[in-house]
Structure formats: structure tokens, C-alpha cells
Design a protein around this motif. Structure first.
Motif, mmCIF file in Angstrom:
data_model
loop_
_atom_site.group_PDB
_atom_site.id
_atom_site.type_symbol
_atom_site.label_atom_id
_atom_site.label_comp_id
_atom_site.label_asym_id
_atom_site.label_seq_id
_atom_site.Cartn_x
_atom_site.Cartn_y
_atom_site.Cartn_z
ATOM 1 N N PHE A 287 -1.803 -53.028 -7.953
ATOM 2 C CA PHE A 287 -0.843 -51.927 -8.074
ATOM 3 C C PHE A 287 -1.199 -51.052 -9.269
ATOM 4 O O PHE A 287 -1.552 -51.570 -10.337
ATOM 5 C CB PHE A 287 0.582 -52.455 -8.295
ATOM 6 N N ASN A 288 -1.086 -49.757 -9.101
ATOM 7 C CA ASN A 288 -1.067 -48.845 -10.237
ATOM 8 C C ASN A 288 0.380 -48.649 -10.661
ATOM 9 O O ASN A 288 1.276 -48.570 -9.819
ATOM 10 C CB ASN A 288 -1.677 -47.489 -9.868
ATOM 11 N N ILE A 289 0.616 -48.554 -11.963
ATOM 12 C CA ILE A 289 1.973 -48.391 -12.485
ATOM 13 C C ILE A 289 2.087 -47.039 -13.168
ATOM 14 O O ILE A 289 1.240 -46.667 -13.989
ATOM 15 C CB ILE A 289 2.329 -49.497 -13.497
ATOM 16 N N GLN A 290 3.142 -46.299 -12.806
ATOM 17 C CA GLN A 290 3.402 -45.001 -13.415
ATOM 18 C C GLN A 290 4.838 -44.928 -13.915
ATOM 19 O O GLN A 290 5.731 -45.567 -13.355
ATOM 20 C CB GLN A 290 3.160 -43.869 -12.412
ATOM 21 N N GLU B 294 6.923 -35.244 -14.274
ATOM 22 C CA GLU B 294 5.574 -35.768 -14.087
ATOM 23 C C GLU B 294 5.572 -37.294 -14.042
ATOM 24 O O GLU B 294 6.476 -37.943 -14.553
ATOM 25 C CB GLU B 294 4.664 -35.299 -15.232
ATOM 26 N N TRP B 295 4.521 -37.826 -13.399
ATOM 27 C CA TRP B 295 4.290 -39.267 -13.386
ATOM 28 C C TRP B 295 3.086 -39.564 -14.261
ATOM 29 O O TRP B 295 2.018 -38.984 -14.079
ATOM 30 C CB TRP B 295 4.046 -39.769 -11.961
ATOM 31 N N VAL B 296 3.270 -40.475 -15.212
ATOM 32 C CA VAL B 296 2.233 -40.794 -16.185
ATOM 33 C C VAL B 296 1.780 -42.238 -15.979
ATOM 34 O O VAL B 296 2.609 -43.160 -15.912
ATOM 35 C CB VAL B 296 2.765 -40.609 -17.627
ATOM 36 N N ALA B 297 0.464 -42.443 -15.876
ATOM 37 C CA ALA B 297 -0.077 -43.793 -15.688
ATOM 38 C C ALA B 297 0.166 -44.633 -16.944
ATOM 39 O O ALA B 297 -0.101 -44.174 -18.060
ATOM 40 C CB ALA B 297 -1.561 -43.728 -15.376
ATOM 41 N N GLY C 193 4.789 -51.045 -2.260
ATOM 42 C CA GLY C 193 5.186 -50.005 -3.198
ATOM 43 C C GLY C 193 6.640 -50.204 -3.591
ATOM 44 O O GLY C 193 7.448 -50.638 -2.771
ATOM 45 N N TYR C 194 6.947 -49.914 -4.866
ATOM 46 C CA TYR C 194 8.347 -50.027 -5.292
ATOM 47 C C TYR C 194 8.576 -49.277 -6.587
ATOM 48 O O TYR C 194 7.656 -49.049 -7.371
ATOM 49 C CB TYR C 194 8.771 -51.490 -5.446
ATOM 50 N N SER C 195 9.825 -48.857 -6.742
ATOM 51 C CA SER C 195 10.260 -48.207 -7.973
ATOM 52 C C SER C 195 11.402 -49.010 -8.568
ATOM 53 O O SER C 195 12.250 -49.532 -7.840
ATOM 54 C CB SER C 195 10.731 -46.776 -7.698
ATOM 55 N N TYR D 66 5.472 -48.583 -8.888
ATOM 56 C CA TYR D 66 4.301 -49.404 -8.582
ATOM 57 C C TYR D 66 3.807 -49.021 -7.186
ATOM 58 O O TYR D 66 4.580 -49.044 -6.222
ATOM 59 C CB TYR D 66 4.664 -50.888 -8.572
ATOM 60 N N MET D 67 2.519 -48.707 -7.069
ATOM 61 C CA MET D 67 1.964 -48.347 -5.765
ATOM 62 C C MET D 67 0.666 -49.117 -5.535
ATOM 63 O O MET D 67 -0.247 -49.090 -6.365
ATOM 64 C CB MET D 67 1.697 -46.842 -5.698
ATOM 65 N N ALA D 68 0.590 -49.824 -4.401
ATOM 66 C CA ALA D 68 -0.596 -50.624 -4.093
ATOM 67 C C ALA D 68 -1.797 -49.716 -3.841
ATOM 68 O O ALA D 68 -1.709 -48.733 -3.104
ATOM 69 C CB ALA D 68 -0.334 -51.507 -2.877
ATOM 70 N N THR D 69 -2.913 -50.066 -4.462
ATOM 71 C CA THR D 69 -4.171 -49.335 -4.257
ATOM 72 C C THR D 69 -5.221 -50.214 -3.595
ATOM 73 O O THR D 69 -6.272 -49.729 -3.195
ATOM 74 C CB THR D 69 -4.716 -48.823 -5.602
ATOM 75 N N LEU D 70 -4.938 -51.525 -3.494
ATOM 76 C CA LEU D 70 -5.887 -52.461 -2.894
ATOM 77 C C LEU D 70 -5.133 -53.629 -2.284
ATOM 78 O O LEU D 70 -4.212 -54.168 -2.909
ATOM 79 C CB LEU D 70 -6.857 -52.992 -3.966
ATOM 80 N N LEU D 71 -5.519 -54.006 -1.076
ATOM 81 C CA LEU D 71 -5.033 -55.234 -0.447
ATOM 82 C C LEU D 71 -6.245 -55.962 0.094
ATOM 83 O O LEU D 71 -6.912 -55.481 1.006
ATOM 84 C CB LEU D 71 -4.039 -54.934 0.678
#
Length: 203
Positions: A33-36, A42-45, A164-166, A177-182
Motif C-alpha cells: 500500500f502507498n499511504i497519503q 492535496e494528497w501528500v505521500a 484501499g481504505y481511508s 491507503y491504496m494498494a499498488t501491488l498484489l
């Protein structure tokens, strides 16, 4: 009840059972997951989270510029291991998991029509409200069911794999949190082992 009504009910039940039967149970998987964080418009990593699931075992690593935190647990055991690395300092603690102080689920509501395609999977959205006032907005695929659902304990009742979840807390910025790899490849058991001699043990 006439014959057409009976036939309609049978068809609906058959379709529901067929759809449920198509769900694949994942005994092993790795999710990245990437977290922003939301700052104004804006969304910041701010970091990443990686999840490994193998049978009854789960490991998560939360990595930010400030710290790296690892949680390892087995859903058939009462204790988990938490490690924290802050700079050159490394700490390890055994905890009761899940802790009794965790917030409980008050309500879970599916938001019909609000879907998202994540990593090729059509994900439904549910809203989870917890007893401490925190709200989770969760995207999950019902096509995949992991053997451990509780890499976030709030997901215990979600009927599928969360991709994915907020996390919404009225006193804090929204964290997404958004999945970038499974990855469905096999995971070695040593992924869940820790060399305790590398850490300062906390009581």
C-alpha cells in the motif's frame, strides 16, 4: 405464491450461491500500500505499508521517514510481536493481540454504486464506524478472501480482500491507503521470524 415467483426466487438464490462460490480463498498473498495524507486540497505521500499473509499468520510493516513498525501475529495465538525502529534504535515488545482496548465496530454500511477498480479488481465500498469515533471507508473485492482479514483489525467483518481504505478521524487529517501491488506467490516461513537479539526488549 405462483410458479413464476418460485422460479424467480430459485434463480436469485442460485446466482447468489454461484457468485459466492467464485470467490477465491487466498492462503498466501503479499499486498503493498502507498499511504497519503490529505493536506487542504492535496494528497501528500507519507509512507508505505506492506502486508504478508500465510495461513493463520500475518505480518505488516509500516514505513515512514520517522519510523519502521512491524506487527507479526497468528490468529490462533493470543500474543503478537511488535517492533519499532527509530533511527538507530530498535525495540521489540510482545503484546496481547488483539488488545482489549481496541475500538469496536458500531456499524457497517455498504455504499451501493460507489465502486473502484484497483489492480484489476472491481471493489465495493463499505463505511465502518467504530466506537472511538473513527470512520473507515473501505474498498474491497469480494472475488478474493484472505485467510487472515485482520491486518487492520477493523476489517474483521469485511467479506473480501481490502485493497484501499481511508481513515477519517475528526481531529486528524484523512489518511488514505491504496494498494499498488498484489502478489499471490508463495511466502517462506522465515518471513515471520525475528532475530530478537537485534532489538532492545521492552516489558
Amino acid at each position: 405464491m405462483n410458479f413464476k415467483q418460485i422460479l424467480l426466487i430459485v434463480c436469485v438464490l442460485f446466482i447468489s450461491d454461484f457468485a459466492h462460490a467464485q470467490a477465491k480463498v487466498l492462503g498466501e498473498c503479499t499486498i503493498q500500500f502507498n499511504i497519503q495524507k490529505q493536506q487542504k486540497s492535496e494528497w501528500v505521500a507519507i509512507g508505505s505499508k506492506k502486508v504478508w499473509i500465510k495461513g493463520n499468520q500475518c505480518k505488516t510493516i509500516l514505513a515512514t521517514p520517522q519510523l519502521v513498525q512491524t506487527l507479526i501475529f497468528n490468529i490462533q495465538q493470543e500474543k503478537a510481536i511488535v517492533t519499532k525502529e527509530v533511527g538507530n534504535n530498535k525495540y521489540l515488545q510482545e503484546i496481547i493481540y488483539p488488545p482489549a482496548s481496541l475500538a469496536t465496530l458500531i456499524s457497517m454500511k455498504e455504499l451501493v454504486g460507489d465502486t473502484l477498480l484497483i489492480l484489476g479488481y472491481h471493489c465495493k465500498k463499505v463505511k465502518l464506524e467504530l466506537s472511538d469515533g473513527v470512520v473507515y471507508e473501505v474498498y474491497y473485492t469480494a472475488d478474493l478472501i484472505p485467510s487472515v482479514t485482520t491486518f487492520e483489525f477493523a476489517f474483521k467483518e469485511v467479506q473480501g480482500l481490502v485493497l484501499g481504505y481511508s481513515i477519517i478521524n475528526k481531529n486528524d487529517p484523512v489518511i488514505k491507503y491504496m494498494a499498488t501491488l498484489l502478489d499471490l506467490s508463495p511466502i517462506t516461513l522465515n518471513q515471520f521470524q525475528i532475530n530478537k537479539s537485534e532489538f532492545q526488549i521492552l516489558d
